[in-house]
Design an enzyme around this catalytic site. Structure first.
Site, PDB file in Angstrom:
ATOM      1  N   SER A 143       0.835  -1.214   0.000  1.00  0.00           N
ATOM      2  CA  SER A 143       0.000   0.000   0.000  1.00  0.00           C
ATOM      3  C   SER A 143       0.869   1.264   0.000  1.00  0.00           C
ATOM      4  O   SER A 143       0.489   2.289  -0.573  1.00  0.00           O
ATOM      5  CB  SER A 143      -0.971   0.006   1.187  1.00  0.00           C
ATOM      6  N   ASN A 144       2.031   1.197   0.617  1.00  0.00           N
ATOM      7  CA  ASN A 144       2.937   2.358   0.573  1.00  0.00           C
ATOM      8  C   ASN A 144       3.528   2.540  -0.819  1.00  0.00           C
ATOM      9  O   ASN A 144       3.743   3.668  -1.258  1.00  0.00           O
ATOM     10  CB  ASN A 144       4.050   2.215   1.620  1.00  0.00           C
ATOM     11  N   MET A 181      10.659  -6.625   4.369  1.00  0.00           N
ATOM     12  CA  MET A 181      10.872  -7.241   5.672  1.00  0.00           C
ATOM     13  C   MET A 181      12.163  -8.059   5.727  1.00  0.00           C
ATOM     14  O   MET A 181      12.180  -9.196   6.168  1.00  0.00           O
ATOM     15  CB  MET A 181       9.658  -8.121   6.025  1.00  0.00           C
ATOM     16  N   HIS A 207       9.066   2.721   9.028  1.00  0.00           N
ATOM     17  CA  HIS A 207       8.892   1.763  10.124  1.00  0.00           C
ATOM     18  C   HIS A 207       7.704   2.186  10.991  1.00  0.00           C
ATOM     19  O   HIS A 207       7.589   3.362  11.359  1.00  0.00           O
ATOM     20  CB  HIS A 207      10.171   1.711  10.967  1.00  0.00           C
ATOM     21  N   ARG A 231      22.481 -14.436   3.319  1.00  0.00           N
ATOM     22  CA  ARG A 231      21.979 -13.065   3.193  1.00  0.00           C
ATOM     23  C   ARG A 231      22.795 -12.274   2.175  1.00  0.00           C
ATOM     24  O   ARG A 231      22.262 -11.501   1.387  1.00  0.00           O
ATOM     25  CB  ARG A 231      22.126 -12.346   4.543  1.00  0.00           C
ATOM     26  N   GLU A 283       1.233   6.762   7.139  1.00  0.00           N
ATOM     27  CA  GLU A 283       2.350   6.394   6.235  1.00  0.00           C
ATOM     28  C   GLU A 283       2.087   6.879   4.812  1.00  0.00           C
ATOM     29  O   GLU A 283       2.990   7.379   4.138  1.00  0.00           O
ATOM     30  CB  GLU A 283       2.544   4.876   6.239  1.00  0.00           C
ATOM     31  N   ILE A 309      16.508  -7.725   6.646  1.00  0.00           N
ATOM     32  CA  ILE A 309      17.617  -6.908   7.136  1.00  0.00           C
ATOM     33  C   ILE A 309      18.685  -6.901   6.054  1.00  0.00           C
ATOM     34  O   ILE A 309      19.061  -7.954   5.534  1.00  0.00           O
ATOM     35  CB  ILE A 309      18.175  -7.509   8.446  1.00  0.00           C
ATOM     36  N   LEU A 310      19.131  -5.711   5.697  1.00  0.00           N
ATOM     37  CA  LEU A 310      20.146  -5.612   4.638  1.00  0.00           C
ATOM     38  C   LEU A 310      21.545  -5.674   5.234  1.00  0.00           C
ATOM     39  O   LEU A 310      21.807  -5.125   6.304  1.00  0.00           O
ATOM     40  CB  LEU A 310      19.958  -4.305   3.860  1.00  0.00           C
TER      41      LEU A 310
END
Ligand code: GAR
Length: 200
Positions: free
Chosen positions: A13-14, A90, A109, A65, A174, A92-93
């Site tokens: 939606s964002n 969702m 966030h 990762r 948001e 973590i980079l």
């Protein structure tokens, strides 16, 4: 033209709010690519509906990762965006991505950081009886939800408000705040020393 890459994992939606803001000239730029790590994300359908370039990079197909992040960097470099927006992404980079796009990645966030980094923020707010809740847009660094804050939007929690109701109200904040901040990046008018704070 200011090019935006949007990374998603779910509903999107964002993403839709950013796309619409580009279409309505609220953002002086365009979404160049949408990347999802989740093949089932509804946001992919939204990208298709708007005939946008999209790419699925399924994290389950990578052993580490870093391997996933290398594939992500490759795709992002191909697009060469001015700004990368994590909009419900969702994952973590690792530094593989962060170093490749220094100060070009922002995240939204659903909490008033530094309160409640990570998951399950709405539930934590209710469980702890907090009177305030909100959203934070911040630069992405190696620390989970820990990069420099750019903007926050705050709301008052209603008595007996459910998680679902709270989540819906957070989403509506948001959808206003994120396009607004992206538009400031596109105009070159972001001042990182001056956090934008709004109460909804
Ligand atoms: C948004 O509420 C966003 O703040 C949150 O996921 C939701 C995605 O909604 N992000 C995080 O929790 C990141 N830690 P959307 O897919 O409908 O845009």
């Amino acid at each position: 033209m200011f090019k935006i890459a949007v990374l998603i994992s779910g509903n999107g939606s964002n993403l839709e709010a950013i796309i619409n803001a580009c279409k309505n000239n609220i953002i002086n730029g365009s979404v160049d690519i949408v990347i999802s790590n989740n093949p089932d994300a509804y946001g992919i359908q939204r990208a298709k509906n708007h005939s946008l370039n999209y790419k699925i990079i399924d994290n389950k197909k990578f052993e580490t990762r870093e391997d996933f992040d290398r594939a992500l960097v490759e795709e992002l470099k191909y697009s060469n965006p001015d700004l990368i927006v994590l909009a419900g992404f969702m994952r973590i980079l690792t530094p593989v991505v962060i170093e490749a796009f220094k100060n070009k990645i922002i995240n939204i966030h659903p909490s008033l950081l530094p309160k409640y980094p990570g998951l399950d923020t709405h539930n934590s707010v209710i469980k702890n009886g907090d009177l305030k809740h909100g959203v934070t847009i911040h630069f992405v660094n190696e620390v989970l939800d820990g990069g420099q804050i750019i903007a926050q939007g705050e709301l008052s929690v209603n008595p007996n408000e459910t998680e679902k109701q709270l989540k819906r109200r957070i989403h509506s904040i948001e959808h206003i705040l994120l396009p607004k901040i992206v538009s400031k990046f596109a105009d070159g008018s972001i001042d990182v020393n001056n956090i934008i704070y709004e109460v909804f």
